[in-house]
Motif scaffolding. Structure first.
Motif, PDB file in Angstrom:
ATOM      1  N   SER A 161       1.000  -1.376   0.009  1.00  0.00           N
ATOM      2  CA  SER A 161      -0.166  -0.034  -0.084  1.00  0.00           C
ATOM      3  C   SER A 161       0.843   1.089   0.000  1.00  0.00           C
ATOM      4  O   SER A 161       2.131   1.272   0.422  1.00  0.00           O
ATOM      5  CB  SER A 161      -0.948  -0.115   0.981  1.00  0.00           C
ATOM      6  N   LEU A 162       0.337   2.272  -0.695  1.00  0.00           N
ATOM      7  CA  LEU A 162       1.095   3.590  -0.619  1.00  0.00           C
ATOM      8  C   LEU A 162       0.889   4.419   0.628  1.00  0.00           C
ATOM      9  O   LEU A 162       0.219   4.378   1.273  1.00  0.00           O
ATOM     10  CB  LEU A 162       0.499   4.629  -1.902  1.00  0.00           C
ATOM     11  N   SER A 163       1.947   5.108   0.905  1.00  0.00           N
ATOM     12  CA  SER A 163       1.997   5.971   1.929  1.00  0.00           C
ATOM     13  C   SER A 163       1.212   7.087   1.726  1.00  0.00           C
ATOM     14  O   SER A 163       0.841   7.391   0.380  1.00  0.00           O
ATOM     15  CB  SER A 163       3.539   6.147   2.238  1.00  0.00           C
ATOM     16  N   GLU A 164       1.219   7.923   2.672  1.00  0.00           N
ATOM     17  CA  GLU A 164       0.549   9.226   2.230  1.00  0.00           C
ATOM     18  C   GLU A 164       1.241   9.974   1.453  1.00  0.00           C
ATOM     19  O   GLU A 164       0.740  10.798   0.406  1.00  0.00           O
ATOM     20  CB  GLU A 164       0.341  10.126   3.617  1.00  0.00           C
ATOM     21  N   GLU A 165       2.363  10.289   1.555  1.00  0.00           N
ATOM     22  CA  GLU A 165       3.294  10.948   0.420  1.00  0.00           C
ATOM     23  C   GLU A 165       3.301  10.527  -0.801  1.00  0.00           C
ATOM     24  O   GLU A 165       3.020  11.296  -1.856  1.00  0.00           O
ATOM     25  CB  GLU A 165       4.763  11.081   1.117  1.00  0.00           C
ATOM     26  N   GLU A 166       3.243   9.121  -1.047  1.00  0.00           N
ATOM     27  CA  GLU A 166       3.014   8.770  -2.288  1.00  0.00           C
ATOM     28  C   GLU A 166       1.710   8.717  -3.093  1.00  0.00           C
ATOM     29  O   GLU A 166       1.620   8.992  -4.072  1.00  0.00           O
ATOM     30  CB  GLU A 166       3.715   7.072  -2.474  1.00  0.00           C
ATOM     31  N   ALA A 167       0.626   8.663  -2.164  1.00  0.00           N
ATOM     32  CA  ALA A 167      -0.704   8.981  -2.596  1.00  0.00           C
ATOM     33  C   ALA A 167      -0.728  10.473  -3.251  1.00  0.00           C
ATOM     34  O   ALA A 167      -1.480  10.477  -4.182  1.00  0.00           O
ATOM     35  CB  ALA A 167      -1.559   8.385  -1.549  1.00  0.00           C
ATOM     36  N   GLU A 168      -0.437  11.242  -2.106  1.00  0.00           N
ATOM     37  CA  GLU A 168      -0.350  12.604  -2.339  1.00  0.00           C
ATOM     38  C   GLU A 168       0.269  12.969  -3.687  1.00  0.00           C
ATOM     39  O   GLU A 168      -0.295  13.739  -4.755  1.00  0.00           O
ATOM     40  CB  GLU A 168      -0.073  13.408  -1.424  1.00  0.00           C
ATOM     41  N   LEU A 169       1.483  12.337  -4.097  1.00  0.00           N
ATOM     42  CA  LEU A 169       2.305  12.712  -5.284  1.00  0.00           C
ATOM     43  C   LEU A 169       1.512  12.133  -6.401  1.00  0.00           C
ATOM     44  O   LEU A 169       1.465  12.731  -7.431  1.00  0.00           O
ATOM     45  CB  LEU A 169       3.513  11.911  -5.066  1.00  0.00           C
ATOM     46  N   ARG A 170       0.799  10.686  -6.321  1.00  0.00           N
ATOM     47  CA  ARG A 170       0.296  10.257  -7.537  1.00  0.00           C
ATOM     48  C   ARG A 170      -1.024  11.114  -7.655  1.00  0.00           C
ATOM     49  O   ARG A 170      -1.241  11.410  -9.109  1.00  0.00           O
ATOM     50  CB  ARG A 170      -0.152   8.908  -6.966  1.00  0.00           C
ATOM     51  N   ALA A 171      -1.687  11.629  -6.701  1.00  0.00           N
ATOM     52  CA  ALA A 171      -2.620  12.558  -7.239  1.00  0.00           C
ATOM     53  C   ALA A 171      -2.267  13.630  -7.832  1.00  0.00           C
ATOM     54  O   ALA A 171      -3.092  14.285  -8.637  1.00  0.00           O
ATOM     55  CB  ALA A 171      -3.440  12.842  -5.632  1.00  0.00           C
ATOM     56  N   ARG A 172      -1.383  14.284  -7.509  1.00  0.00           N
ATOM     57  CA  ARG A 172      -0.793  15.532  -8.130  1.00  0.00           C
ATOM     58  C   ARG A 172      -0.250  15.320  -9.426  1.00  0.00           C
ATOM     59  O   ARG A 172      -0.631  16.347 -10.493  1.00  0.00           O
ATOM     60  CB  ARG A 172       0.237  16.250  -7.159  1.00  0.00           C
ATOM     61  N   LEU A 173       0.419  14.187  -9.797  1.00  0.00           N
ATOM     62  CA  LEU A 173       0.857  13.919 -11.116  1.00  0.00           C
ATOM     63  C   LEU A 173      -0.490  13.505 -12.070  1.00  0.00           C
ATOM     64  O   LEU A 173      -0.252  13.995 -13.287  1.00  0.00           O
ATOM     65  CB  LEU A 173       1.757  12.747 -11.189  1.00  0.00           C
ATOM     66  N   ARG A 174      -1.574  13.073 -11.512  1.00  0.00           N
ATOM     67  CA  ARG A 174      -2.849  12.731 -12.466  1.00  0.00           C
ATOM     68  C   ARG A 174      -3.246  13.842 -12.752  1.00  0.00           C
ATOM     69  O   ARG A 174      -3.997  14.178 -13.890  1.00  0.00           O
ATOM     70  CB  ARG A 174      -3.495  11.897 -11.727  1.00  0.00           C
ATOM     71  N   GLU A 175      -3.457  15.077 -11.766  1.00  0.00           N
ATOM     72  CA  GLU A 175      -4.018  16.117 -11.959  1.00  0.00           C
ATOM     73  C   GLU A 175      -3.380  17.066 -13.041  1.00  0.00           C
ATOM     74  O   GLU A 175      -3.948  17.732 -13.859  1.00  0.00           O
ATOM     75  CB  GLU A 175      -4.261  16.951 -10.793  1.00  0.00           C
ATOM     76  N   GLU A 176      -1.883  16.942 -12.985  1.00  0.00           N
ATOM     77  CA  GLU A 176      -1.397  17.835 -13.846  1.00  0.00           C
ATOM     78  C   GLU A 176      -0.640  17.233 -14.954  1.00  0.00           C
ATOM     79  O   GLU A 176      -0.006  17.780 -15.839  1.00  0.00           O
ATOM     80  CB  GLU A 176       0.210  18.395 -13.086  1.00  0.00           C
ATOM     81  N   THR A 177      -1.263  16.162 -15.695  1.00  0.00           N
ATOM     82  CA  THR A 177      -1.103  15.394 -16.898  1.00  0.00           C
ATOM     83  C   THR A 177      -0.975  16.206 -18.117  1.00  0.00           C
ATOM     84  O   THR A 177      -0.215  16.096 -18.874  1.00  0.00           O
ATOM     85  CB  THR A 177      -1.821  14.042 -16.913  1.00  0.00           C
ATOM     86  N   LEU A 178      -2.383  16.713 -18.130  1.00  0.00           N
ATOM     87  CA  LEU A 178      -2.755  17.760 -19.307  1.00  0.00           C
ATOM     88  C   LEU A 178      -2.557  19.105 -19.273  1.00  0.00           C
ATOM     89  O   LEU A 178      -2.807  19.796 -20.412  1.00  0.00           O
ATOM     90  CB  LEU A 178      -4.087  17.251 -19.874  1.00  0.00           C
ATOM     91  N   ASN A 179      -2.512  19.652 -18.051  1.00  0.00           N
ATOM     92  CA  ASN A 179      -2.523  21.106 -17.673  1.00  0.00           C
ATOM     93  C   ASN A 179      -1.087  21.654 -18.110  1.00  0.00           C
ATOM     94  O   ASN A 179      -0.936  22.546 -18.408  1.00  0.00           O
ATOM     95  CB  ASN A 179      -3.188  21.450 -16.731  1.00  0.00           C
ATOM     96  N   GLY A 180      -0.012  20.886 -17.442  1.00  0.00           N
ATOM     97  CA  GLY A 180       1.281  21.557 -17.469  1.00  0.00           C
ATOM     98  C   GLY A 180       2.011  21.244 -18.670  1.00  0.00           C
ATOM     99  O   GLY A 180       1.778  20.607 -19.595  1.00  0.00           O
ATOM    100  N   PRO A 181       3.112  22.209 -19.171  1.00  0.00           N
ATOM    101  CA  PRO A 181       3.725  22.154 -20.183  1.00  0.00           C
ATOM    102  C   PRO A 181       4.993  20.989 -20.141  1.00  0.00           C
ATOM    103  O   PRO A 181       5.505  20.747 -21.133  1.00  0.00           O
ATOM    104  CB  PRO A 181       4.462  23.438 -20.440  1.00  0.00           C
TER     105      PRO A 181
END
Length: 422
Positions: free
Chosen positions: A394-414
């Protein structure tokens, strides 16, 4: 080949005369012998008049050694006296009428530098075994001379290189086989050593044909092969051969084989073949003092185990008897020449094949090698901010937060590009 091949290959004497700038001049070695034979004198008589051993006079006449000091002056005066007597006899012979206008040449006229019938006794036949080396004994007999060498002006039959080689082989091979047997104690190795030596001589025949001592050249090659330490690794030479049948012969052979190889070779050359100390040193590639020490140590060892052989004359006779008891026969000269040519062809073809393989390998390497510089791949670098890889779970809190941030910024960031549908 002409007459010179016969002289150079078979019976040319060893050594050369060392000239000195202020020394009394002496005639050539052949002229010295001719003057002595013109007066029907033996080497022993000349040695008695000069007060030197007979072997010394023989060395002077063969050119191996040169007299010095007072001996040189006395020898020069004696030769001058012999020359003047020969000239007087020639003048008297010219004044007196000759009964026969074309007399046959006599052995004592001195016109032949090496007459066929010398006043000295000829060597004993091979069956009697005079020495372990059936070649001319430097201590007892004069150097044999071919009977084909007649007076100047007479034609001698020309010899081809094969005929000259066969004559040299017939002259030296039987004695060399017996000497190699005394060196090794093995019959097959003795025959093989002599055959290899003559095969090498046939391959280098232009060099051997003009050598001062062809027999010595072949003897040195046979000794080197016979005493090679690599024979001990051959399967058939790991077990000793049957010893001689006689008990005294077995004891002498055992003493010889327990001597170090340099001492054994020195003893055989000096007391067996009959070479003098400088010749033995030259053939064994050692200094004269070192050769003398080897000879003394070898004689002491033999005398300590066999006291009846402390006398060198007795030792020479026993070596001759030991070498003659074994029925050692060498191969025929044509077989040796054919074997030498086959060996030369084999190694020539092997060298050509190796050269072709080397050239092919080099060409393949040049064809497949890169033509430009390709820098090596640099080692990987650690990406900052990415947590280290851990075991599945299972992912830790930091890993889960990092995965969520990466998923959110997949199409928005350059920083990332979305793959476009085709």
């Amino acid at each position: 080949m002409c007459r010179s091949i016969y002289v150079y290959v078979l019976f040319r004497t060893k050594g050369h005369t060392v000239t000195q700038r202020h020394a009394t001049p002496l005639p050539a070695p052949k002229e010295r012998r001719r003057l002595r034979e013109a007066r029907s004198l033996t080497q022993a008589q000349i040695a008695a008049r000069l007060g030197v051993p007979r072997e010394t006079v023989r060395g002077w006449e063969s050119g191996r050694t040169t007299p010095r000091g007072r001996r040189r002056e006395a020898y020069a005066n004696l030769l001058a006296e012999l020359a003047s007597d020969a000239a007087d006899r020639a003048v008297r012979a010219e004044d007196s009428p000759a009964p026969d206008p074309a007399p046959e040449p006599q052995a004592t006229t001195g016109t032949d530098p090496a007459p066929a019938s010398a006043p000295e006794p000829a060597p004993a036949p091979e069956a009697a075994g005079p020495t372990p080396g059936a070649e001319p004994d430097a201590k007892h007999e004069p150097t044999p001379t071919p009977p084909a060498q007649a007076e100047p002006g007479t034609t001698t039959p020309s010899l081809t290189p094969a005929q000259a080689f066969d004559a040299l082989y017939a002259f030296c091979a039987p004695a060399l086989v017996r000497q190699a047997y005394l060196l090794t104690g093995r019959r097959e190795l003795a025959r093989e050593s002599v055959e290899r030596a003559f095969q090498l001589a046939w391959q280098r025949w232009p060099e051997v044909a003009v050598d001062r001592d062809p027999a010595g050249w072949v003897r040195a090659a046979a000794y080197e092969y016979a005493l090679s330490p690599w024979h001990r690794f051959r399967p058939r030479y790991r077990h000793p051969e049957p010893p001689p049948a006689d008990a005294s012969d077995r004891a002498l052979m055992d003493v010889l084989l327990h001597l170090p190889p340099p001492q054994r070779r020195t003893l055989l050359l000096y007391d067996g073949v009959g070479l003098d100390l400088p010749e033995t040193a030259a053939e064994t590639e050692a200094s004269t003092p070192a050769t003398a020490n080897r000879l003394l140590h070898a004689r002491e060892t033999v005398a300590s185990r066999l006291p009846e052989l402390s006398d060198p004359v007795t030792l020479n006779r026993r070596l001759s008897e030991l070498a003659s008891t074994e029925r050692l026969r060498a191969a025929k000269p044509p077989a040796v020449r054919i074997g030498s040519e086959r060996r030369a062809r084999f190694w020539t073809r092997a060298a050509i094949a190796f050269t072709v393989a080397l050239v092919g390998t080099t060409a393949l390497t040049l064809r497949t090698a890169p033509t430009r510089y390709e820098p090596p791949v640099p080692p990987g670098e650690t990406v900052q901010g990415v947590p280290p890889r851990v075991a599945p779970g299972s992912l830790s809190e930091e890993e889960a937060e990092l995965r969520a941030r990466l998923r959110e910024e997949t199409l928005n960031g350059p920083e990332r590009l979305a793959p476009a549908p085709r």
